[in-house]
Design a protein around this motif. Structure first.
Motif, PDB file in Angstrom:
ATOM      1  N   GLY A   1       9.603 -13.158  25.208  1.00 33.06           N
ATOM      2  CA  GLY A   1       9.036 -12.242  26.108  1.00 33.06           C
ATOM      3  C   GLY A   1       7.665 -12.006  25.858  1.00 33.06           C
ATOM      4  N   GLY A   2       7.116 -12.097  23.988  1.00 30.75           N
ATOM      5  CA  GLY A   2       6.111 -12.272  23.918  1.00 30.75           C
ATOM      6  C   GLY A   2       5.656 -10.473  23.302  1.00 30.75           C
ATOM      7  N   VAL A   3       6.425  -9.803  23.170  1.00 33.64           N
ATOM      8  CA  VAL A   3       6.256  -7.838  23.921  1.00 33.64           C
ATOM      9  C   VAL A   3       5.911  -7.887  22.502  1.00 33.64           C
ATOM     10  N   PRO A   4       4.982  -6.874  21.725  1.00 41.77           N
ATOM     11  CA  PRO A   4       4.684  -6.866  20.836  1.00 41.77           C
ATOM     12  C   PRO A   4       5.205  -5.392  20.274  1.00 41.77           C
ATOM     13  N   LEU A   5       5.526  -6.206  19.040  1.00 44.08           N
ATOM     14  CA  LEU A   5       6.945  -4.746  18.072  1.00 44.08           C
ATOM     15  C   LEU A   5       5.556  -4.459  16.738  1.00 44.08           C
ATOM     16  N   ILE A   6       5.701  -2.677  16.656  1.00 44.56           N
ATOM     17  CA  ILE A   6       4.671  -1.969  14.854  1.00 44.56           C
ATOM     18  C   ILE A   6       6.501  -1.676  15.354  1.00 44.56           C
ATOM     19  N   GLY A   7       5.863  -1.597  14.127  1.00 45.00           N
ATOM     20  CA  GLY A   7       7.569  -0.948  13.000  1.00 45.00           C
ATOM     21  C   GLY A   7       6.935   0.485  11.568  1.00 45.00           C
ATOM     22  N   LEU A   8       6.610   1.527  12.087  1.00 39.94           N
ATOM     23  CA  LEU A   8       5.603   2.186  11.081  1.00 39.94           C
ATOM     24  C   LEU A   8       7.059   3.005  10.799  1.00 39.94           C
ATOM     25  N   PRO A   9       6.920   3.323   9.394  1.00 41.38           N
ATOM     26  CA  PRO A   9       7.646   3.622   8.802  1.00 41.38           C
ATOM     27  C   PRO A   9       7.962   5.781   8.235  1.00 41.38           C
ATOM     28  N   GLY A  10       8.972   6.310   7.927  1.00 40.11           N
ATOM     29  CA  GLY A  10       9.276   6.887   8.485  1.00 40.11           C
ATOM     30  C   GLY A  10       8.599   8.121   8.194  1.00 40.11           C
ATOM     31  N   ASN A  11       7.927   8.541   7.235  1.00 40.07           N
ATOM     32  CA  ASN A  11       7.884   9.705   6.669  1.00 40.07           C
ATOM     33  C   ASN A  11       6.206   9.943   7.409  1.00 40.07           C
ATOM     34  N   PRO A  12       6.279  11.296   7.826  1.00 42.25           N
ATOM     35  CA  PRO A  12       4.985  11.519   8.440  1.00 42.25           C
ATOM     36  C   PRO A  12       3.428  11.353   8.117  1.00 42.25           C
ATOM     37  N   VAL A  13       3.542  10.583   6.804  1.00 45.60           N
ATOM     38  CA  VAL A  13       2.105  10.790   6.003  1.00 45.60           C
ATOM     39  C   VAL A  13       1.787   8.707   6.009  1.00 45.60           C
ATOM     40  N   SER A  14       2.945   8.301   5.906  1.00 48.32           N
ATOM     41  CA  SER A  14       2.868   7.319   6.176  1.00 48.32           C
ATOM     42  C   SER A  14       2.430   6.153   7.205  1.00 48.32           C
TER      43      SER A  14
ATOM     44  N   MET B   1       0.690  -0.787  -0.062  1.00 49.32           N
ATOM     45  CA  MET B   1      -0.118  -0.227  -0.092  1.00 49.32           C
ATOM     46  C   MET B   1       1.021   1.223   0.149  1.00 49.32           C
ATOM     47  N   LYS B   2       0.558   2.025  -0.524  1.00 49.06           N
ATOM     48  CA  LYS B   2       0.751   3.428  -0.514  1.00 49.06           C
ATOM     49  C   LYS B   2       0.309   4.925   0.085  1.00 49.06           C
ATOM     50  N   PRO B   3       0.186   6.155   0.750  1.00 48.29           N
ATOM     51  CA  PRO B   3       1.344   5.547   1.461  1.00 48.29           C
ATOM     52  C   PRO B   3       1.970   4.577   2.362  1.00 48.29           C
ATOM     53  N   GLY B   4       2.243   3.845   2.775  1.00 47.91           N
ATOM     54  CA  GLY B   4       1.971   2.913   3.920  1.00 47.91           C
ATOM     55  C   GLY B   4       3.506   2.022   4.046  1.00 47.91           C
ATOM     56  N   LYS B   5       4.718   2.238   3.638  1.00 50.33           N
ATOM     57  CA  LYS B   5       6.078   1.063   3.411  1.00 50.33           C
ATOM     58  C   LYS B   5       7.118   2.109   4.358  1.00 50.33           C
ATOM     59  N   PRO B   6       7.945   0.801   4.981  1.00 51.29           N
ATOM     60  CA  PRO B   6       7.380  -0.360   4.978  1.00 51.29           C
ATOM     61  C   PRO B   6       7.013  -0.477   6.283  1.00 51.29           C
ATOM     62  N   LEU B   7       6.214  -1.888   7.042  1.00 52.93           N
ATOM     63  CA  LEU B   7       5.290  -1.321   7.949  1.00 52.93           C
ATOM     64  C   LEU B   7       6.578  -3.112   8.634  1.00 52.93           C
TER      65      LEU B   7
ATOM     66  N   PHE C   1      -3.385  -0.256  10.965  1.00 51.71           N
ATOM     67  CA  PHE C   1      -2.981  -1.356  11.304  1.00 51.71           C
ATOM     68  C   PHE C   1      -2.506  -1.477  12.869  1.00 51.71           C
ATOM     69  N   ALA C   2      -2.243  -0.369  13.441  1.00 50.56           N
ATOM     70  CA  ALA C   2      -1.534   0.253  14.883  1.00 50.56           C
ATOM     71  C   ALA C   2      -2.661   0.212  15.882  1.00 50.56           C
ATOM     72  N   ARG C   3      -3.556   0.985  15.737  1.00 50.69           N
ATOM     73  CA  ARG C   3      -4.263   1.595  15.973  1.00 50.69           C
ATOM     74  C   ARG C   3      -5.476   0.667  16.538  1.00 50.69           C
ATOM     75  N   PRO C   4      -5.941  -0.461  15.100  1.00 52.23           N
ATOM     76  CA  PRO C   4      -6.620  -1.743  16.133  1.00 52.23           C
ATOM     77  C   PRO C   4      -5.834  -2.847  16.834  1.00 52.23           C
ATOM     78  N   ALA C   5      -4.656  -3.030  16.285  1.00 53.75           N
ATOM     79  CA  ALA C   5      -3.925  -4.047  17.084  1.00 53.75           C
ATOM     80  C   ALA C   5      -3.657  -3.922  18.681  1.00 53.75           C
ATOM     81  N   ILE C   6      -3.694  -2.295  18.708  1.00 52.97           N
ATOM     82  CA  ILE C   6      -3.498  -2.291  19.919  1.00 52.97           C
ATOM     83  C   ILE C   6      -5.462  -2.629  20.697  1.00 52.97           C
ATOM     84  N   LEU C   7      -5.743  -1.689  20.372  1.00 50.29           N
ATOM     85  CA  LEU C   7      -7.087  -2.013  20.479  1.00 50.29           C
ATOM     86  C   LEU C   7      -8.007  -3.878  21.041  1.00 50.29           C
TER      87      LEU C   7
END
Length: 68
Positions: free
Chosen positions: A21-34, A8-14, A42-48
């Motif tokens: 230890g089971g700690v979740p990791l969510i890596g977001l792109p560096g571009n602010p809009v992406s 998807m664009k914008p949105g790479k890489p994710l 992805f992140a907001r629904p996963a956190i909720l």
């Protein structure tokens, strides 16, 4: 890593995975809009979901069409 990229664009890489230890990791792109788009998709629904929420959809507010 559970997944590294989505097509998807914008949105790479994710990235999403679990650290030792089971700690979740969510890596977001560096571009602010992406980052914003990826967080909302992805992140907001996963956190909720991890917090135990059932309704993962963002609330909406309807505006009366006669109001300015």
């Amino acid at each position: 890593m559970q997944f590294w990229q989505v097509n998807m664009k914008p949105g790479k890489p994710l990235a999403f995975g679990l650290l030792p230890g089971g700690v979740p990791l969510i890596g977001l792109p560096g571009n602010p809009v992406s980052a914003m788009v990826s967080f909302e998709q992805f992140a907001r629904p996963a956190i909720l979901k991890m917090l135990g929420h059932q309704d993962l959809v963002k609330p909406t507010i309807r505006r009366d069409s006669t109001s300015p």
